[in-house]
Design a protein around this motif. Structure first.
Motif, PDB file in Angstrom:
ATOM      1  N   LYS A   1       0.849   5.175   1.145  1.00 29.41           N
ATOM      2  CA  LYS A   1       0.125   6.085   2.032  1.00 29.41           C
ATOM      3  C   LYS A   1       0.684   7.499   1.889  1.00 29.41           C
ATOM      4  CE  LYS A   1      -1.270   2.757   5.564  1.00 29.41           C
ATOM      5  NZ  LYS A   1      -1.232   2.423   7.034  1.00 29.41           N
TER       6      LYS A   1
ATOM      7  N   GLU B   1     -13.873   5.507   0.824  1.00 26.94           N
ATOM      8  CA  GLU B   1     -14.681   4.290   0.938  1.00 26.94           C
ATOM      9  C   GLU B   1     -15.142   3.820  -0.433  1.00 26.94           C
ATOM     10  OE1 GLU B   1     -17.777   5.189   3.707  1.00 26.94           O
ATOM     11  OE2 GLU B   1     -16.495   4.852   5.470  1.00 26.94           O
TER      12      GLU B   1
ATOM     13  N   PHE C   1      -4.148   9.065   3.800  1.00 30.16           N
ATOM     14  CA  PHE C   1      -5.001   8.135   3.042  1.00 30.16           C
ATOM     15  C   PHE C   1      -4.096   7.140   2.342  1.00 30.16           C
ATOM     16  CE2 PHE C   1      -4.041  11.444  -0.062  1.00 30.16           C
ATOM     17  CZ  PHE C   1      -3.814  10.734  -1.229  1.00 30.16           C
TER      18      PHE C   1
ATOM     19  N   LYS D   1     -13.914  10.899   3.502  1.00 31.09           N
ATOM     20  CA  LYS D   1     -14.375   9.568   3.929  1.00 31.09           C
ATOM     21  C   LYS D   1     -15.175   8.885   2.824  1.00 31.09           C
ATOM     22  CE  LYS D   1     -17.466   7.404   7.294  1.00 31.09           C
ATOM     23  NZ  LYS D   1     -18.364   7.641   8.461  1.00 31.09           N
TER      24      LYS D   1
ATOM     25  N   TRP E   1       0.847  -1.197   0.000  1.00 37.42           N
ATOM     26  CA  TRP E   1       0.000   0.000   0.000  1.00 37.42           C
ATOM     27  C   TRP E   1       0.878   1.241   0.000  1.00 37.42           C
ATOM     28  CZ3 TRP E   1      -5.509   0.710   1.155  1.00 37.42           C
ATOM     29  CH2 TRP E   1      -6.244  -0.483   1.050  1.00 37.42           C
TER      30      TRP E   1
ATOM     31  N   GLY F   1     -10.252   2.236  -0.256  1.00 34.74           N
ATOM     32  CA  GLY F   1      -8.965   2.573   0.331  1.00 34.74           C
ATOM     33  C   GLY F   1      -9.063   2.764   1.832  1.00 34.74           C
ATOM     34  N   ALA F   2      -7.994   3.348   2.408  1.00 36.16           N
ATOM     35  CA  ALA F   2      -7.939   3.574   3.848  1.00 36.16           C
ATOM     36  C   ALA F   2      -7.688   5.049   4.106  1.00 36.16           C
ATOM     37  CB  ALA F   2      -6.839   2.723   4.478  1.00 36.16           C
ATOM     38  N   TYR F   3      -8.075   5.483   5.292  1.00 39.95           N
ATOM     39  CA  TYR F   3      -7.867   6.881   5.661  1.00 39.95           C
ATOM     40  C   TYR F   3      -7.838   6.964   7.183  1.00 39.95           C
ATOM     41  CZ  TYR F   3     -12.887   6.678   6.541  1.00 39.95           C
ATOM     42  OH  TYR F   3     -14.121   6.330   7.013  1.00 39.95           O
ATOM     43  N   GLY F   4      -7.304   8.065   7.702  1.00 37.98           N
ATOM     44  CA  GLY F   4      -7.256   8.210   9.149  1.00 37.98           C
ATOM     45  C   GLY F   4      -6.517   9.464   9.556  1.00 37.98           C
TER      46      GLY F   4
END
Length: 507
Positions: free
Chosen positions: A434, A482, A502, A478, A432, A486-489
């Motif tokens: 980021k 979605e 992300f 978000k 991944w 993927g990912a996020y935070g």
């Protein structure tokens, strides 16, 4: 086809009533338990009364066959001792004779007399030859019911259907044993014949007794079952009724409804789920009110400026200057941007906004956006840098990913403190890529981190605009991530700063 209507209560609220013919849980449980108990009683009656004669005949037939099998197992090497046969006969309550049968001779090898009245030991040798011949005809095994004719002093074959529970029959089982059970030194043509005798006794008196006992027992059990089913159904249905009443109150607008009704594990889980849902709905309602307040504030400001400057230009000669007109244009653009953001978010969450997924270099995209915004923010004293060690490609909607990154950068610029350094960095972890956007602002309290992605979360708690926009930026991030899978935070520490990120799979 059925139609269902909503009845209107006196206070004007619609209330859903159960459909006609629909049964409640208590009735269903009570009826089910009663039906089950009745079915069990029917089975008990069938087994103990109606089919008792048949079961009894099957049991006697099984016993006599088991006794013959025991003779085969225990009588090894042709040894048919009376003590062995007597032990078997007493175990199965049968009489046993073992003969060595030749053409015109029946030699008794062993005998066990257990029954007081035994047809086997009351008949002559000729009867043994008749039984032997029947066994030969039936492939080495013969079983038959006999009735004693007291007038003629003989046993007559009657078949098993002659037994009706009130008469006594004699059951004879004969079997020609294989050669391994023949005593050594005997004629090769001779055969070992095992004859087992059992008595099928009358059970009509027993059936009458069982009938009376079952009648009393069935009535008592049925009464107890009805009472028990009512108690159990009430115990199960009562918490559900209380939960339903609490849900009705909540549906009518009551807040702070207590769903903890107790009962059993499943109800507790349902209560917890409803309590959580109610809490989330209340939180959503609160955030919705906050959104309306924020949106009203953000809309009112540009509208007020546009209206004020427009009236000033209209009423005051000489105020039709480029500067005043630029204020109107800028506020109109800001108002348009705000409305567009709201519309885009609505399309995102509804799935109406099409995405154009394709493979491209994410690293080059981030480098280009960072360079562009570094020039834009330089005039305000911000320093924007980008760090990366490799070039990574992803499959995504380039425009939407650009929107995510721009949102993070503008968010960092809006919340940076005295240090105006914003660092964008790229890392690669487990396939991944980021992208992190670090600022050195005041940070976000830990308890508020889960809420910043909510669509109605207030960007500023004091009511002022911390930045331009509706406060939907992070909720848009978000929705976009979605949609990409993927990912996020965010990683944040008070007094140190925040790091929004992300991630996407590398191709």
């Amino acid at each position: 086809m059925f139609f269902k209507r909503n009845d209107v209560t006196r206070n004007g609220e619609n209330s859903q009533k159960p459909s006609r013919g629909q049964l409640g849980l208590q009735v269903i449980l009570s009826r089910s338990i009663a039906i089950f108990v009745a079915a069990m009683l029917c089975v008990l009656w069938l087994c103990q009364v109606v089919f008792l004669d048949e079961f009894y005949r099957l049991i006697k037939t099984g016993e006599i066959r088991s006794a013959a099998k025991a003779v085969r197992v225990l009588a090894r090497d042709g040894e048919y001792g009376d003590d062995v046969l007597t032990a078997i006969g007493e175990s199965y309550n049968v009489c046993i004779d073992v003969y060595l049968m030749s053409e015109n001779r029946a030699q008794l090898l062993g005998s066990a007399r257990v029954l007081n009245r035994c047809a086997l030991h009351s008949t002559d040798t000729k009867s043994k030859f008749l039984i032997y011949s029947e066994a030969v005809k039936h492939d080495g095994e013969y079983i038959e019911y006999f009735s004693f004719d007291a007038d003629n002093r003989v046993y007559q074959s009657v078949g098993e259907t002659a037994y009706d529970g009130s008469n006594e029959l004699t059951l004879i089982y004969a079997e020609i044993a294989d050669g391994a059970l023949k005593p050594s030194g005997m004629d090769a043509d001779a055969q070992v014949l095992m004859i087992v005798n059992s008595t099928v006794t009358p059970i009509s008196a027993t059936v009458s007794t069982i009938y009376v006992l079952l009648s009393v027992f069935s009535v008592a059990i049925l009464v107890i079952a009805i009472a028990f089913s009512y108690y159990i159904s009430r115990k199960i249905a009562a918490p559900i009724d209380r939960l339903s009443a609490a849900a009705d109150e909540f549906g009518k607008g009551a807040r702070g409804v207590d769903f903890a009704v107790g009962g059993y594990t499943e109800i507790d889980r349902l209560s917890s789920a409803l309590s959580y849902a109610a809490s989330e709905m209340e939180k959503t309602e609160r955030l919705r009110r906050d959104l309306l307040a924020n949106i009203s504030h953000d809309l009112r400001t540009p509208i007020t400026l546009i209206s004020g400057y427009g009236e000033m230009i209209r009423d005051i000669p000489g105020e039709n200057t480029p500067e005043n007109l630029q204020v109107i244009v800028s506020e109109a653009e800001r108002l348009n941007s705000l409305v567009s953001e709201l519309l885009d978010y609505s399309k995102l969450i509804s799935g109406a906004l099409p995405f154009d997924f394709k493979e491209y270099s994410l690293t080059e995209q981030v480098r280009s956006i960072t360079a562009r915004y570094a020039e834009m923010l330089k005039s305000d004293g911000y320093t924007l840098v980008f760090d990366s060690d490799s070039d990574c490609s992803v499959v995504a909607d380039e425009a939407q990913i650009s929107r995510v990154l721009v949102n993070y950068i503008t968010n960092a610029a809006s919340h940076s403190a005295e240090s105006k350094l914003i660092r964008v960095r790229q890392t690669v972890e487990d396939g991944w890529v980021k992208i992190y956007v670090d600022d050195r602002g005041n940070g976000i309290p830990k308890e508020e981190l889960p809420e910043i992605w909510e669509r109605y979360y207030k960007l500023s708690r004091n009511g002022s605009r911390a930045s331009k926009g509706s406060g939907l930026g992070l909720s848009i991030v978000k929705a976009i991530m979605e949609r990409h899978g993927g990912a996020y935070g965010v990683i944040s520490k008070l007094g140190v700063g925040s790091s929004f990120w992300f991630g996407l799979p590398i191709v």
